[in-house]
Design a protein around this motif. Structure first.
Motif, PDB file in Angstrom:
ATOM      1  N   VAL A  54      38.041 -30.778  -9.743  1.00  0.00           N
ATOM      2  CA  VAL A  54      39.377 -30.783 -10.334  1.00  0.00           C
ATOM      3  C   VAL A  54      40.132 -29.511  -9.954  1.00  0.00           C
ATOM      4  O   VAL A  54      41.312 -29.546  -9.581  1.00  0.00           O
ATOM      5  N   LEU A  55      39.455 -28.377 -10.032  1.00  0.00           N
ATOM      6  CA  LEU A  55      40.100 -27.100  -9.690  1.00  0.00           C
ATOM      7  C   LEU A  55      40.461 -27.050  -8.210  1.00  0.00           C
ATOM      8  O   LEU A  55      41.487 -26.470  -7.827  1.00  0.00           O
ATOM      9  N   LYS A  56      39.623 -27.642  -7.384  1.00  0.00           N
ATOM     10  CA  LYS A  56      39.938 -27.706  -5.951  1.00  0.00           C
ATOM     11  C   LYS A  56      41.153 -28.584  -5.695  1.00  0.00           C
ATOM     12  O   LYS A  56      42.030 -28.240  -4.896  1.00  0.00           O
ATOM     13  N   GLU A  57      41.198 -29.726  -6.350  1.00  0.00           N
ATOM     14  CA  GLU A  57      42.312 -30.652  -6.162  1.00  0.00           C
ATOM     15  C   GLU A  57      43.640 -30.014  -6.578  1.00  0.00           C
ATOM     16  O   GLU A  57      44.678 -30.262  -5.965  1.00  0.00           O
ATOM     17  N   ALA A  58      43.604 -29.190  -7.614  1.00  0.00           N
ATOM     18  CA  ALA A  58      44.824 -28.519  -8.078  1.00  0.00           C
ATOM     19  C   ALA A  58      45.113 -27.253  -7.288  1.00  0.00           C
ATOM     20  O   ALA A  58      46.128 -26.590  -7.520  1.00  0.00           O
ATOM     21  N   GLN A  59      44.223 -26.897  -6.347  1.00  0.00           N
ATOM     22  CA  GLN A  59      44.352 -25.703  -5.509  1.00  0.00           C
ATOM     23  C   GLN A  59      44.539 -24.440  -6.369  1.00  0.00           C
ATOM     24  O   GLN A  59      45.389 -23.596  -6.103  1.00  0.00           O
ATOM     25  N   THR A  60      43.689 -24.329  -7.391  1.00  0.00           N
ATOM     26  CA  THR A  60      43.772 -23.183  -8.296  1.00  0.00           C
ATOM     27  C   THR A  60      42.634 -22.183  -8.113  1.00  0.00           C
ATOM     28  O   THR A  60      42.709 -21.069  -8.632  1.00  0.00           O
ATOM     29  N   ILE A  61      41.571 -22.560  -7.405  1.00  0.00           N
ATOM     30  CA  ILE A  61      40.424 -21.669  -7.255  1.00  0.00           C
ATOM     31  C   ILE A  61      40.823 -20.383  -6.535  1.00  0.00           C
ATOM     32  O   ILE A  61      40.479 -19.270  -6.964  1.00  0.00           O
ATOM     33  N   ASP A  62      41.557 -20.509  -5.447  1.00  0.00           N
ATOM     34  CA  ASP A  62      41.974 -19.317  -4.707  1.00  0.00           C
ATOM     35  C   ASP A  62      42.901 -18.440  -5.546  1.00  0.00           C
ATOM     36  O   ASP A  62      42.875 -17.205  -5.448  1.00  0.00           O
ATOM     37  N   THR A  63      43.724 -19.058  -6.378  1.00  0.00           N
ATOM     38  CA  THR A  63      44.602 -18.300  -7.264  1.00  0.00           C
ATOM     39  C   THR A  63      43.779 -17.476  -8.248  1.00  0.00           C
ATOM     40  O   THR A  63      44.088 -16.300  -8.506  1.00  0.00           O
ATOM     41  N   ILE A  64      42.746 -18.080  -8.795  1.00  0.00           N
ATOM     42  CA  ILE A  64      41.866 -17.382  -9.731  1.00  0.00           C
ATOM     43  C   ILE A  64      41.177 -16.208  -9.035  1.00  0.00           C
ATOM     44  O   ILE A  64      41.102 -15.098  -9.578  1.00  0.00           O
ATOM     45  N   ILE A  65      40.705 -16.438  -7.813  1.00  0.00           N
ATOM     46  CA  ILE A  65      40.027 -15.379  -7.063  1.00  0.00           C
ATOM     47  C   ILE A  65      40.996 -14.244  -6.742  1.00  0.00           C
ATOM     48  O   ILE A  65      40.658 -13.055  -6.872  1.00  0.00           O
ATOM     49  N   TYR A  85      44.079 -19.169   0.352  1.00  0.00           N
ATOM     50  CA  TYR A  85      43.740 -18.224   1.405  1.00  0.00           C
ATOM     51  C   TYR A  85      43.575 -19.003   2.708  1.00  0.00           C
ATOM     52  O   TYR A  85      43.228 -20.186   2.701  1.00  0.00           O
ATOM     53  N   GLU A  86      43.801 -18.324   3.825  1.00  0.00           N
ATOM     54  CA  GLU A  86      43.488 -18.932   5.120  1.00  0.00           C
ATOM     55  C   GLU A  86      42.002 -18.813   5.367  1.00  0.00           C
ATOM     56  O   GLU A  86      41.380 -17.794   5.041  1.00  0.00           O
ATOM     57  N   ARG A  87      41.416 -19.851   5.921  1.00  0.00           N
ATOM     58  CA  ARG A  87      40.005 -19.841   6.297  1.00  0.00           C
ATOM     59  C   ARG A  87      39.885 -19.628   7.796  1.00  0.00           C
ATOM     60  O   ARG A  87      40.663 -20.182   8.575  1.00  0.00           O
ATOM     61  N   VAL A  88      38.921 -18.801   8.179  1.00  0.00           N
ATOM     62  CA  VAL A  88      38.702 -18.516   9.598  1.00  0.00           C
ATOM     63  C   VAL A  88      37.237 -18.752   9.929  1.00  0.00           C
ATOM     64  O   VAL A  88      36.371 -18.706   9.061  1.00  0.00           O
ATOM     65  N   ALA A  89      36.978 -19.000  11.206  1.00  0.00           N
ATOM     66  CA  ALA A  89      35.604 -19.228  11.657  1.00  0.00           C
ATOM     67  C   ALA A  89      34.868 -17.905  11.763  1.00  0.00           C
ATOM     68  O   ALA A  89      35.406 -16.904  12.243  1.00  0.00           O
ATOM     69  N   PHE A  90      33.622 -17.890  11.291  1.00  0.00           N
ATOM     70  CA  PHE A  90      32.788 -16.690  11.368  1.00  0.00           C
ATOM     71  C   PHE A  90      31.349 -17.113  11.590  1.00  0.00           C
ATOM     72  O   PHE A  90      30.678 -17.589  10.696  1.00  0.00           O
ATOM     73  N   GLU A  91      30.872 -16.957  12.836  1.00  0.00           N
ATOM     74  CA  GLU A  91      29.492 -17.256  13.196  1.00  0.00           C
ATOM     75  C   GLU A  91      29.062 -18.634  12.683  1.00  0.00           C
ATOM     76  O   GLU A  91      28.032 -18.794  12.026  1.00  0.00           O
ATOM     77  N   GLY A  92      29.879 -19.622  12.952  1.00  0.00           N
ATOM     78  CA  GLY A  92      29.539 -20.982  12.586  1.00  0.00           C
ATOM     79  C   GLY A  92      29.887 -21.363  11.167  1.00  0.00           C
ATOM     80  O   GLY A  92      29.660 -22.499  10.756  1.00  0.00           O
ATOM     81  N   ARG A  93      30.432 -20.433  10.397  1.00  0.00           N
ATOM     82  CA  ARG A  93      30.825 -20.716   9.025  1.00  0.00           C
ATOM     83  C   ARG A  93      32.324 -20.525   8.865  1.00  0.00           C
ATOM     84  O   ARG A  93      32.958 -19.825   9.646  1.00  0.00           O
ATOM     85  N   THR A  94      32.866 -21.131   7.834  1.00  0.00           N
ATOM     86  CA  THR A  94      34.274 -20.940   7.505  1.00  0.00           C
ATOM     87  C   THR A  94      34.371 -19.982   6.333  1.00  0.00           C
ATOM     88  O   THR A  94      33.815 -20.252   5.263  1.00  0.00           O
ATOM     89  N   ILE A  95      35.049 -18.849   6.527  1.00  0.00           N
ATOM     90  CA  ILE A  95      35.163 -17.854   5.467  1.00  0.00           C
ATOM     91  C   ILE A  95      36.634 -17.555   5.208  1.00  0.00           C
ATOM     92  O   ILE A  95      37.523 -18.042   5.895  1.00  0.00           O
ATOM     93  N   VAL A  96      36.882 -16.740   4.193  1.00  0.00           N
ATOM     94  CA  VAL A  96      38.236 -16.472   3.736  1.00  0.00           C
ATOM     95  C   VAL A  96      38.802 -15.208   4.374  1.00  0.00           C
ATOM     96  O   VAL A  96      38.122 -14.188   4.444  1.00  0.00           O
ATOM     97  N   ASP A  97      40.050 -15.273   4.842  1.00  0.00           N
ATOM     98  CA  ASP A  97      40.785 -14.090   5.289  1.00  0.00           C
ATOM     99  C   ASP A  97      41.320 -13.399   4.037  1.00  0.00           C
ATOM    100  O   ASP A  97      42.204 -13.904   3.347  1.00  0.00           O
ATOM    101  N   ALA A  98      40.774 -12.227   3.708  1.00  0.00           N
ATOM    102  CA  ALA A  98      41.067 -11.565   2.433  1.00  0.00           C
ATOM    103  C   ALA A  98      42.537 -11.200   2.263  1.00  0.00           C
ATOM    104  O   ALA A  98      43.011 -11.023   1.136  1.00  0.00           O
ATOM    105  N   ASN A  99      43.290 -11.060   3.349  1.00  0.00           N
ATOM    106  CA  ASN A  99      44.685 -10.630   3.259  1.00  0.00           C
ATOM    107  C   ASN A  99      45.680 -11.785   3.398  1.00  0.00           C
ATOM    108  O   ASN A  99      46.875 -11.554   3.604  1.00  0.00           O
TER     109      ASN A  99
END
Length: 478
Positions: free
Chosen positions: A344-355, A51-65
């Motif tokens: 490990v899941l982050k390194e394989a970039q699979t967490i976003d896929t699971i979500i 997912y793309e991450r965007v800035a939100f009030e000082g935090r980095t959050i996920v663009d759901a689309n």
């Protein structure tokens, strides 16, 4: 009381031929090592995505689309071994807090304040039925955690409660469960959880801690169910000690001896200092927004204030502090294995896929069905991301648009996410805090799973009912 304790403990004595040595038991490190190996293998079969991450009030959050598949990234032997370091690094803040808390309670324990306090409580409650003792303790512990969310500190409560419960004729599971189940109710249905609820409400643009009254009702119901569940098991163990889940498994915990606690003048001074510092800690967490650095600092200060009030010199205090940290070493370090899985899941970039996979399952249903699918989706994700704040930042930006599309109030979506995250922390082996607490209590994870799994199913049913009712009453403000 002393005679009664002696008589009770005879029935709980473990025969030598039944006792298991520590080497006979599966070490928590081994169990987590197996999970880490499985994670490495599975990560190579799950497609990579982001997912793309965007800035939100000082935090980095996920663009759901914004989810899209990316070139597959594989993990192997190198990532397996480096995950130990990165797992340690990721959880170092929490480990530091646990070490400092352990050091502080090492001082409290070594000057005799802890044992004397437990004996004094035992004497005061000598004519009180165990069911009342357990209810009072669970209510106090659960309420404190419902407002502070600091269930990690349950690890320092275990040595206080287990010896008392053993003296009353029960087992370590009963003693530890008084603390853990109270923490489960308090954390899962927290009224003011800054690590999940506050973040979720902020991302959902809800008033912070709104609908507290509803979560309060859920908390009372869950605490009552946990209490009843524990009493059923406790009655079974009291009637036949051989039915204990830890029967035949040795432990360093011993029942309180038959001596009467004597509160000397130094112990009284130390006790007053301890209560003052602990009250300051609760005030800081609830009203001043204390985080791990401030909480850790308070525990260090507690150690020195209590030690000096007792009359110990600085060298002695440092020695007791070190012994306290040593006692909790393995229980604290077990946490980094769980974070190694996440690395490990982050390194394989699979967490976003699971979500993204879970997100696709939620859409296209009635509001009640959608809300409950959010609940179970969050519970499943908690296995892979055992971090409340981390989950809120990743999943709430997805939950909010899903709630809007599914005609579900954002307040309900936040509630479903909180309940899904909260209760599952107390059963998943990827949660390092749980494993640390169980290790401190001398309870193998397999035994805890056998004890807690039926209750976990009950709690998920209660959560589903709570979420469904929230939809029906239009829990808001929106």
């Amino acid at each position: 009381m002393i005679k009664a304790i002696k008589g009770i403990m005879v029935g709980n004595t473990i025969a030598d031929d039944r006792a298991k040595t520590e080497d006979d038991l599966t070490h928590p490190f081994f169990a987590l090592l197996v999970i880490l190996v499985i994670a490495v293998v599975a990560a190579n079969f799950i497609p990579s995505g982001a997912y793309e991450r965007v800035a939100f009030e000082g935090r980095t959050i996920v663009d759901a689309n914004s989810f899209e598949y990316v070139e597959k990234k594989y993990v192997g032997i190198s990532e397996f071994f480096t995950s130990f370091y990165y797992g340690f690094k990721s959880t170092s803040g929490l480990m530091a807090l646990i070490f400092f808390a352990g050091g502080a309670f090492g001082v409290v324990k070594n000057i005799g304040l802890l044992e004397s306090a437990i004996k004094a409580v035992s004497f005061k409650l000598r004519n009180t039925h165990f069911s009342i003792i357990a209810l009072v303790m669970m209510t106090l512990i659960g309420t404190q955690i419902a407002f502070t969310s600091l269930w990690e500190l349950s690890i320092v409560m275990i040595p206080m409660v287990v010896p008392l419960v053993l003296a009353l004729g029960y087992d370590r599971v009963v003693g530890a469960s008084i603390v853990i189940l109270a923490a489960c109710a308090g954390f899962g249905a927290a009224l003011t959880n800054p690590l999940f609820t506050a973040i979720a409400h902020k991302i959902a643009e809800l008033p912070i801690y709104s609908a507290m009254w509803y979560r309060g009702i859920v908390f009372v119901v869950v605490l009552a169910v946990c209490y009843i569940y524990l009493m059923v098991y406790a009655a079974k163990v009291k009637k036949d000690p051989k039915k204990s889940l830890v029967y035949g498994i040795e432990s360093d915990y011993k029942a309180l001896d038959d001596s009467i606690a004597e509160f000397t003048a130094p112990l009284k001074r130390a006790g007053v200092a301890f209560l003052a510092m602990f009250a300051f800690l609760l005030y800081g967490v609830i009203s001043l927004g204390f985080d791990f650095p401030e909480i850790s600092a308070t525990f260090v200060a507690l150690a020195f204030v209590v030690g000096l009030a007792y009359g110990s010199n600085l060298n002695k205090i440092c020695k007791m502090f070190g012994e306290g940290m040593k006692d909790i070493f393995f229980a604290a370090t077990v946490m980094f294995f769980a974070m190694a899985v996440l690395h490990v899941l982050k390194e394989a970039q699979t967490i976003d896929t699971i979500i993204a996979f879970f997100a696709d399952l939620v859409t296209g249903h009635s509001p009640i069905v959608t809300a409950n699918l959010m609940l179970f989706m969050q519970s499943a994700i908690n296995f892979f991301i055992p971090s409340g704040s981390g989950q809120a930042l990743i999943t709430m930006p997805i939950m909010v648009p899903l709630a809007d599309l599914g005609d579900v109030n954002r307040q309900v979506a936040a509630l479903a996410s909180q309940l899904g995250d909260g209760f599952s922390n107390f059963i998943y082996p990827t949660n390092g805090t749980l494993l640390a607490i169980l290790m401190a209590a001398g309870i193998p994870y397999s035994k805890w799973f056998k004890f807690f799994f039926p209750l976990f199913l009950i709690l998920m049913v209660i959560s589903a009912l709570a979420v469904s009712i929230a939809v029906m009453i239009n829990l808001g403000p929106f």
